[in-house]
Structure formats: C-alpha cells, structure tokens
Scaffold this motif. Structure first.
Motif, mmCIF file in Angstrom:
data_model
loop_
_atom_site.group_PDB
_atom_site.id
_atom_site.type_symbol
_atom_site.label_atom_id
_atom_site.label_comp_id
_atom_site.label_asym_id
_atom_site.label_seq_id
_atom_site.Cartn_x
_atom_site.Cartn_y
_atom_site.Cartn_z
ATOM 1 N N VAL A 161 0.822 -1.212 0.000
ATOM 2 C CA VAL A 161 0.000 0.000 0.000
ATOM 3 C C VAL A 161 0.858 1.266 0.000
ATOM 4 O O VAL A 161 0.630 2.165 -0.825
ATOM 5 C CB VAL A 161 -0.999 0.000 1.169
ATOM 6 N N PRO A 162 1.864 1.411 0.885
ATOM 7 C CA PRO A 162 2.689 2.633 0.828
ATOM 8 C C PRO A 162 3.433 2.787 -0.499
ATOM 9 O O PRO A 162 3.633 3.911 -0.964
ATOM 10 C CB PRO A 162 3.677 2.450 1.991
ATOM 11 N N GLN A 163 3.816 1.669 -1.124
ATOM 12 C CA GLN A 163 4.482 1.748 -2.425
ATOM 13 C C GLN A 163 3.544 2.335 -3.464
ATOM 14 O O GLN A 163 3.933 3.196 -4.271
ATOM 15 C CB GLN A 163 4.941 0.360 -2.865
ATOM 16 N N VAL A 164 2.291 1.864 -3.455
ATOM 17 C CA VAL A 164 1.298 2.375 -4.398
ATOM 18 C C VAL A 164 1.054 3.867 -4.157
ATOM 19 O O VAL A 164 0.974 4.662 -5.104
ATOM 20 C CB VAL A 164 -0.013 1.571 -4.270
ATOM 21 N N VAL A 165 0.944 4.249 -2.881
ATOM 22 C CA VAL A 165 0.742 5.667 -2.552
ATOM 23 C C VAL A 165 1.893 6.503 -3.095
ATOM 24 O O VAL A 165 1.682 7.549 -3.726
ATOM 25 C CB VAL A 165 0.607 5.850 -1.027
ATOM 26 N N ASP A 166 3.128 6.047 -2.884
ATOM 27 C CA ASP A 166 4.296 6.792 -3.372
ATOM 28 C C ASP A 166 4.269 6.930 -4.890
ATOM 29 O O ASP A 166 4.638 7.977 -5.439
ATOM 30 C CB ASP A 166 5.588 6.094 -2.942
ATOM 31 N N GLU A 167 3.839 5.886 -5.584
ATOM 32 C CA GLU A 167 3.795 5.928 -7.052
ATOM 33 C C GLU A 167 2.756 6.932 -7.545
ATOM 34 O O GLU A 167 3.000 7.670 -8.504
ATOM 35 C CB GLU A 167 3.506 4.532 -7.596
#
Length: 262
Positions: A161-167
């Motif tokens: 989830v945090p990876q998706v948010v960063d993207e």
C-alpha cells in the motif's frame, strides 16, 4: 481539489454529519484522515471521491480519474475476479488489449493469480480488498481515496500500500487515507486531518515534525508495566500486538497483542 464550505446530512431533517468544511489537497500530496468511529471519516472520503454529493457547499477541481477503495469492497456480485476487473477496465476507457495487460499487471502484483476464476462472493475479506485496490488503479488516478486500506490484508499486501501511494504521488496525483490501525506511520510526510463534531481540523505541521514512531518488543510479564510507564511519560501507544496480551494493555480501536508500537 477543494471542499468549500461543505456540509452533509443523510436526510433532509437529519443531523449534520459534517458542517462548513473547507479543506484542500494539492497534486503530489498525501493526507491521513483520523477520528473516532462514527466521526464522519468515511463520509468525508466519499465526498472527496464523488460517491456522495454535499448537502451544502461545493467540491472544486476534482481530478477526472478518481480511484476509490471503500472500507469494505462490495463483493456480493456475480462476477469472477478476472471478469470484474476486465469489465471495470473497459468501463474506465481501456481498449481490450490495454484492459487485459493492466488487469494482468495488478493481479500479479497483488497476488490475485490463484483467484482469477473465483467469484467475488467467495473471496475472503482481505482478498476482496485486493480486488478493490486493483480496480482503483486500472487507470493512473489523479486522486486515490483509500478508506481503511490495510483492513484484512496480509503482510505482503500491507507493505504494498505505501508503495502504491508513493507511485501515485510521484505521478502528480493526490492520496487520502483513513486508518484506525496505526498503519499510516508508513506514510511519513503525510498531512493529517482530524474529524470531530462535524468539523475537519488539520494538525499543525510543526507537531507532525516532532513525532517519531518506535516499535518495542518486551517480555509478556513486563508488558502491563511497560505500557503504563510509556503512557505516564506522555508517549502515545498506537497499538499492542501479540498472542496473550492482558485486556488492560490493549488500546481502544486496536487489536489486542503486543510488541508495542509508538
């Protein structure tokens, strides 16, 4: 995008859930929405996503592509995972080849491969939430709205989830996230909105900069005393995890257990 003097009530003579809310989020910004259960967090997120229309006020400059993940994905539908995601991709304007390619990407990334031919109604809550996350990302969203996105997810998906948010942020999109599990410690630098008594108040950035989050592991027998000492010293215990934490050590709105996260 902005909410300008927005109010909402669900019935014409019903109580106001939100009143005179004026808040905004800029491209490339993430906002964490906090508040007790029933305070209006989900209502606020639905207004921002366009799921609800305000009873008063205006929503301005909402991006054309909005990814919306509700707290509980509506899985009572007569589709397989593949059928649902491909149909949603086509509704979103993707060509047949683009839809197949995009669905395959998110199915693989979210670990949905074994469930492609399974009907939505047969999925566990966590797997259904992954489908909900996938459908929100079929087109790069200018606004991604996540209502308790970590609920029910396995450890691998929680880290995603945090990876998706960063993207999304790196692409110039905005992200709004509600959370009662303390998982938004994974989103350093996010702004904070607190919802209470129909109002939305932003936490001062200077306060946020002064906060650090630390995880502690302590022996079972020392847990009650450790938690009590931390609180007495003014620390905020986000959650307590483990197998047999005594009831008095659990925090409101947090699952029992230990390995104390502050």
């Amino acid at each position: 995008m902005w909410l300008e003097d927005v109010g909402l009530r669900y019935h014409r003579r019903g109580p106001w859930v939100l009143r005179q809310v004026t808040v905004g989020v800029a491209p490339g910004e993430a906002v964490v929405v906090l508040g007790r259960n029933g305070a209006g967090k989900s209502t606020l997120l639905q207004l921002l996503a366009g799921v609800l229309r305000p009873s008063r006020g205006r929503v301005l400059d909402r991006p054309s592509v909005v990814g919306w993940v509700p707290e509980r994905f509506p899985a009572d539908q007569p589709f397989t995972v593949d059928g649902y995601l491909v149909s949603m991709a086509r509704v979103a304007g993707l060509s047949p080849s683009e839809a197949d390619r995009t669905v395959r990407h998110w199915v693989d990334r979210l670990g949905l491969g074994p469930f492609r031919t399974v009907r939505l109604a047969q999925l566990s809550k966590g797997t259904a939430q992954k489908v909900g996350l996938a459908q929100a990302l079929l087109r790069p969203p200018g606004l991604l709205v996540l209502d308790e996105p970590w609920e029910g997810l396995d450890a691998v998906a929680r880290e995603l989830v945090p990876q998706v948010v960063d993207e999304v942020l790196a692409d110039g999109g905005s992200v709004l996230v509600s959370d009662h599990r303390g998982e938004t410690v994974r989103l350093p630098g996010a702004r904070e909105w607190r919802v209470a008594d129909g109002a939305v108040v932003e936490r001062a950035s200077s306060d946020a900069a002064a906060v650090a989050v630390v995880e502690l592991e302590v022996p079972v027998g020392q847990l009650p005393a450790t938690v009590a000492r931390l609180r007495a010293e003014g620390h905020h215990v986000l959650r307590v995890r483990g197998q047999s934490a005594p009831p008095e050590t659990t925090c409101p709105a947090v699952e029992p257990p230990f390995e104390v996260a502050r």
